[in-house]
Design a protein around this motif. Sequence first.
Motif, mmCIF file in Angstrom:
data_model
loop_
_atom_site.group_PDB
_atom_site.id
_atom_site.type_symbol
_atom_site.label_atom_id
_atom_site.label_comp_id
_atom_site.label_asym_id
_atom_site.label_seq_id
_atom_site.Cartn_x
_atom_site.Cartn_y
_atom_site.Cartn_z
ATOM 1 N N THR A 1 -55.208 -80.436 51.550
ATOM 2 C CA THR A 1 -55.833 -81.620 52.133
ATOM 3 C C THR A 1 -56.177 -82.645 51.056
ATOM 4 O OG1 THR A 1 -56.708 -80.262 53.922
ATOM 5 C CG2 THR A 1 -57.734 -82.416 53.597
ATOM 6 N N GLN B 1 -54.724 -82.921 48.130
ATOM 7 C CA GLN B 1 -53.458 -83.438 47.605
ATOM 8 C C GLN B 1 -52.857 -84.474 48.547
ATOM 9 O OE1 GLN B 1 -50.421 -80.435 47.050
ATOM 10 N NE2 GLN B 1 -49.628 -81.517 45.273
ATOM 11 N N LYS B 2 -52.881 -84.193 49.842
ATOM 12 C CA LYS B 2 -52.321 -85.134 50.817
ATOM 13 C C LYS B 2 -53.120 -86.440 50.832
ATOM 14 C CE LYS B 2 -51.066 -85.655 55.655
ATOM 15 N NZ LYS B 2 -51.100 -85.065 56.989
ATOM 16 N N HIS C 1 -52.426 -88.395 47.604
ATOM 17 C CA HIS C 1 -51.073 -88.969 47.640
ATOM 18 C C HIS C 1 -51.021 -90.182 48.573
ATOM 19 C CE1 HIS C 1 -46.729 -89.292 47.690
ATOM 20 N NE2 HIS C 1 -46.798 -89.287 49.006
ATOM 21 N N THR C 2 -51.635 -90.056 49.741
ATOM 22 C CA THR C 2 -51.584 -91.136 50.724
ATOM 23 C C THR C 2 -52.326 -92.376 50.236
ATOM 24 O OG1 THR C 2 -51.441 -89.485 52.487
ATOM 25 C CG2 THR C 2 -52.059 -91.713 53.137
#
Length: 152
Positions: free
Chosen positions: A12, A14-15, A18-19
């Motif tokens: 979560t 990392q996502k 990244h976003t």
Amino acid sequence: MTSAGDVRLYMTLQKAAHTVKKAADQALLEAADLTTAQAAVLAVVHARKHVTQRQIADALGLNESAVTAMVRRLLARGLLVRERSQTDGRAWTLALSNTGENAVAAIRAPFQGINEKIDASLGYDDVRRLASMLTCLADSFSAATVRPQTDG
């Protein structure tokens, strides 16, 4: 399983990172033809005026070799200038050129937009709490080397 594992926290984080980085990179590329990493280098130089590459690396938590490559690109684009250190004749420091100052000004609005979106998504109290928790998490990992668990 741990609480962090139950909610797949690493994935979560990392996502989300990244976003948000992808959105920030897009906004900065459109505004000033810079990546977030390049903008971070310029921000450190802007805040500290005359700095060494090592000081930039330390401020950003990066390896000096990674900063060297970014600095080389920023020098080639005329955003930074290299000057002899006033305190150590063997050393070089970096400062913003006029073009670099203009680039720093150009990235303020995109970062403000990113911050406004974060504020709208989380609210003031949650932003403060999240910042504190992320700082605590980063500090705990930088304070000790994480070793994989072994059976036995």
